[in-house]
Design an enzyme around this catalytic site. Structure first.
Site, PDB file in Angstrom:
ATOM      1  N   LYS A 108       0.806  -1.217   0.000  1.00  0.00           N
ATOM      2  CA  LYS A 108       0.000   0.000   0.000  1.00  0.00           C
ATOM      3  C   LYS A 108       0.839   1.268   0.000  1.00  0.00           C
ATOM      4  O   LYS A 108       0.349   2.341  -0.369  1.00  0.00           O
ATOM      5  CB  LYS A 108      -0.957  -0.005   1.199  1.00  0.00           C
ATOM      6  CG  LYS A 108      -2.038  -1.065   1.098  1.00  0.00           C
ATOM      7  CD  LYS A 108      -2.984  -1.003   2.279  1.00  0.00           C
ATOM      8  CE  LYS A 108      -4.088  -2.062   2.151  1.00  0.00           C
ATOM      9  NZ  LYS A 108      -5.036  -2.005   3.284  1.00  0.00           N
ATOM     10  N   LYS A 189     -12.113 -10.048  -7.333  1.00  0.00           N
ATOM     11  CA  LYS A 189     -13.087 -10.290  -6.281  1.00  0.00           C
ATOM     12  C   LYS A 189     -14.041  -9.106  -6.172  1.00  0.00           C
ATOM     13  O   LYS A 189     -13.652  -7.963  -6.390  1.00  0.00           O
ATOM     14  CB  LYS A 189     -12.387 -10.492  -4.928  1.00  0.00           C
ATOM     15  CG  LYS A 189     -11.691 -11.809  -4.765  1.00  0.00           C
ATOM     16  CD  LYS A 189     -11.419 -12.146  -3.298  1.00  0.00           C
ATOM     17  CE  LYS A 189     -10.761 -11.024  -2.533  1.00  0.00           C
ATOM     18  NZ  LYS A 189     -10.493 -11.414  -1.132  1.00  0.00           N
ATOM     19  N   LYS A 192     -16.178  -4.156  -1.418  1.00  0.00           N
ATOM     20  CA  LYS A 192     -17.032  -3.062  -0.957  1.00  0.00           C
ATOM     21  C   LYS A 192     -16.423  -1.696  -1.230  1.00  0.00           C
ATOM     22  O   LYS A 192     -17.119  -0.686  -1.222  1.00  0.00           O
ATOM     23  CB  LYS A 192     -17.352  -3.212   0.534  1.00  0.00           C
ATOM     24  CG  LYS A 192     -16.198  -3.206   1.498  1.00  0.00           C
ATOM     25  CD  LYS A 192     -16.720  -3.348   2.941  1.00  0.00           C
ATOM     26  CE  LYS A 192     -15.598  -3.351   3.969  1.00  0.00           C
ATOM     27  NZ  LYS A 192     -14.814  -4.589   3.943  1.00  0.00           N
TER      28      LYS A 192
END
Length: 321
Positions: A108, A189, A192
């Site tokens: 990240k 995938k 959200k």
């Protein structure tokens, strides 16, 4: 045996979250298990405070509506003082090298000129979540297994240096979960936090929107309904969704269908029916603010009661108080 699981309010709960985790928590959870909304973890990158608050309440209501035992559910930030104290103790136990080698931090932070310090230290906060509640098992995927190992290492180091306080947690692989793929791109995938919601079915989507999203799902040009995840990932994704909602074998489902139109109709109907009750109960609970506040307060008190003696012991052993 205490098992601990969490969900982060980084976006609205989607179908994969529900089928893969929340539904299992409701069906298999015991009164000793701990489930929480990890709103503090959602702050490691830029966030909107009002949206974070809203998503936290939404996820709390959804977990209760899905059937997760209210006695087991809490919101992470309601224990911010306890977690803050233990996180500091554990940061004084952890080394920079241990934190910096976390794979998620490397991924990240790669290519970015500036990242929040919390992105580096949040695995220590996660260790505090685990150790404060006395968790013995933490169901995790590959992306979080390293963090549980850090929690285990810090517990062992603290216990051996200052005295026995913490249980030794271990990461466990949860039962095979439904791997729901993005409807618009079945190579990914469903998430959200997806920037494009066209391929994501959210639990609180109204039925007509669910129908539209699934009927626009990507398939292929083979025009053959069969369960072949490698050759036909889009078709396989829809079959797996139907299977998760109906407990039928994907191959048997495929054999009963003659067209992609029938496949999408069956998938849409199965999802709408699976989510109908959860959606209605969640919206009702969100409309009943006093009841949701009562559930949250009770959950915070129970979580604090489980945690306080460990925190007191850790502070005392470390020479504080």
């Amino acid at each position: 045996m205490i098992r601990l699981s969490a969900i982060t309010p980084s976006g609205h709960v989607q179908l994969g979250n529900y089928l893969g985790a929340i539904r299992r928590w409701a069906a298999e959870g015991t009164e000793q298990d701990v489930y929480f909304i990890s709103d503090l973890h959602a702050m490691t990158s830029s966030h909107n405070p009002s949206k974070l608050r809203s998503l936290t309440r939404e996820q709390l209501a959804l977990l209760i509506a899905a059937g997760v035992d209210p006695h087991s559910v809490s919101v992470q930030s309601d224990l911010v003082r306890e977690l803050g104290a233990l996180t500091w103790i554990l940061e004084c136990t952890c080394t920079y090298g241990e934190a910096a080698r976390m794979i998620q931090f490397k991924e990240k932070s790669a290519g970015r000129d500036s990242v929040r310090l919390s992105l580096l230290t949040y695995p220590v906060l996660m260790a505090a979540d685990i150790l404060l509640q006395g968790a013995h098992e933490v169901p995790v995927g590959d992306d979080q297994a390293q963090h549980v190992e850090l929690a285990r290492a810090l517990a062992k180091r603290f216990n051996s240096t200052y005295g026995e306080v913490f249980a030794m947690p271990r990461g466990v692989v949860p039962p095979t979960a439904s791997r729901v793929r993005d409807l618009a791109d079945p190579t990914k995938k469903m998430a959200k936090s997806a920037t494009d919601a066209a391929g994501t079915v959210f639990v609180l989507d109204p039925p007509d929107l669910i129908q539209r999203k699934i009927k626009r799902a990507v398939t292929d040009n083979l025009n053959e309904v069969r369960y072949a995840p490698v050759e036909q990932p889009g078709v396989a994704n829809l079959l797996e969704i139907i299977s998760a909602c109906t407990s039928k074998d994907p191959n048997e489902i495929a054999a009963s269908l003659g067209s992609y139109s029938e496949l999408k109709d069956m998938a849409a109907d199965a999802v709408v029916e699976e989510l109908r009750g959860v959606r209605e109960r969640t919206l009702a609970l969100l409309d009943d603010a006093p009841e949701l506040d009562r559930i949250r307060q009770a959950g915070a008190e129970r979580a604090r009661g489980r945690a306080q003696h460990r925190l007191d012991a850790a502070l005392r052993m470390a020479g504080l108080g």
